[in-house]
Design a protein around this motif. Structure first.
Motif, short mmCIF file in Angstrom:
data_model
loop_
_atom_site.label_atom_id
_atom_site.label_comp_id
_atom_site.label_asym_id
_atom_site.label_seq_id
_atom_site.Cartn_x
_atom_site.Cartn_y
_atom_site.Cartn_z
N ASN A 140 5.58 1.69 0.54
CA ASN A 140 5.84 0.92 -0.66
C ASN A 140 5.02 -0.37 -0.62
OD1 ASN A 140 6.91 -0.66 -2.69
ND2 ASN A 140 9.02 -0.05 -2.27
N LYS A 141 4.46 -0.77 -1.77
CA LYS A 141 3.64 -1.98 -1.82
C LYS A 141 4.43 -3.22 -1.42
CE LYS A 141 -0.07 -0.84 -4.95
NZ LYS A 141 -0.93 -1.32 -6.00
N ASP A 142 5.70 -3.28 -1.76
CA ASP A 142 6.53 -4.43 -1.38
C ASP A 142 6.71 -4.48 0.12
OD1 ASP A 142 6.76 -5.18 -4.03
OD2 ASP A 142 8.60 -4.01 -4.33
N ALA A 143 6.90 -3.33 0.75
CA ALA A 143 7.07 -3.28 2.21
C ALA A 143 5.76 -3.60 2.91
CB ALA A 143 7.58 -1.90 2.63
N TRP A 144 4.63 -3.20 2.33
CA TRP A 144 3.34 -3.47 2.92
C TRP A 144 3.05 -4.95 2.89
CZ3 TRP A 144 0.15 -1.45 6.19
CH2 TRP A 144 -1.14 -1.92 6.31
N GLY A 197 -2.63 11.40 -3.53
CA GLY A 197 -2.39 10.52 -4.67
C GLY A 197 -1.07 9.78 -4.63
N LEU A 198 -0.26 10.03 -3.61
CA LEU A 198 1.04 9.35 -3.48
C LEU A 198 0.98 8.33 -2.35
CD1 LEU A 198 3.36 12.46 -3.77
CD2 LEU A 198 2.83 10.79 -5.55
N ARG A 199 1.55 7.19 -2.60
CA ARG A 199 1.54 6.12 -1.62
C ARG A 199 2.60 6.36 -0.55
NH1 ARG A 199 -1.28 1.41 -1.30
NH2 ARG A 199 -0.23 -0.32 -0.32
N LYS A 200 2.21 6.29 0.73
CA LYS A 200 3.12 6.52 1.84
C LYS A 200 4.03 5.33 2.11
CE LYS A 200 -0.16 9.38 4.43
NZ LYS A 200 -0.90 9.48 5.69
#
Length: 171
Positions: free
Chosen positions: A167-171, A162-165
């Protein structure tokens, strides 16, 4: 010994479509092969583009006809009129994964009558090069993450417990 043998065969009975029906597809942007059938998506028929429609190849009494696509009797609509067009098709585990720009539809193609099993918003792709078939399933990437469908479930490879590996900004 047949007491009263048939004297003629109807074209529709032999080929599973009417003789007057168009069986030629002018263009297609996506293709997948599953269960001895060819599936085409984002097709052009008689000068009209059907961006959100799929059609499958025909079947006759003699077996599959992989080069005939009866448009009126063999089309498959998972979702039409949503303003989204089919970008790619992939086959995995008797399923057709229909990738549109904004969403993914998983279509069960294990029997003669295909049906949409599930819809996944924000799992679409913008380019057919963003999806590939692997030994573990069908994998793809988009602006929201990296995903894998293994024939049973859809997994976000950028999440763990359930935790994102990443960061959405980095992706």
């Amino acid at each position: 010994y047949m007491k009263s043998p048939p004297r003629f065969r109807l074209y529709k009975t032999q080929n599973a479509h009417f003789v007057s029906e168009s069986v030629t597809i002018e263009a297609a942007k996506a293709v997948a092969i599953s269960n001895n059938r060819v599936y085409l998506g984002n097709i052009k028929v008689d000068g009209i583009v059907y961006g959100d429609r799929m059609v499958r190849s025909g079947y006759s009494l003699d077996g599959p006809t992989l080069d005939k696509f009866p448009f009126k009797s063999n089309f498959i609509d998972a979702s039409i009129g949503d303003g989204d067009e089919i970008v790619a098709l992939q086959e995995y585990a008797d399923r057709i994964l229909q990738f549109k720009k904004n969403s993914l539809y998983i279509i069960n193609a294990s029997s003669d009558a295909e049906f949409a099993e599930s819809e996944h918003r924000y799992k679409g792709i913008s380019n057919p090069g963003a999806v590939c078939r692997t030994d573990y399933g069908c994998a793809w990437v988009n602006n929201h993450g990296c995903f894998l469908y293994d024939g049973k479930e859809l997994t976000d490879l950028l999440e763990e417990d359930g935790l994102r590996k990443v960061n959405k900004d980095a992706w």
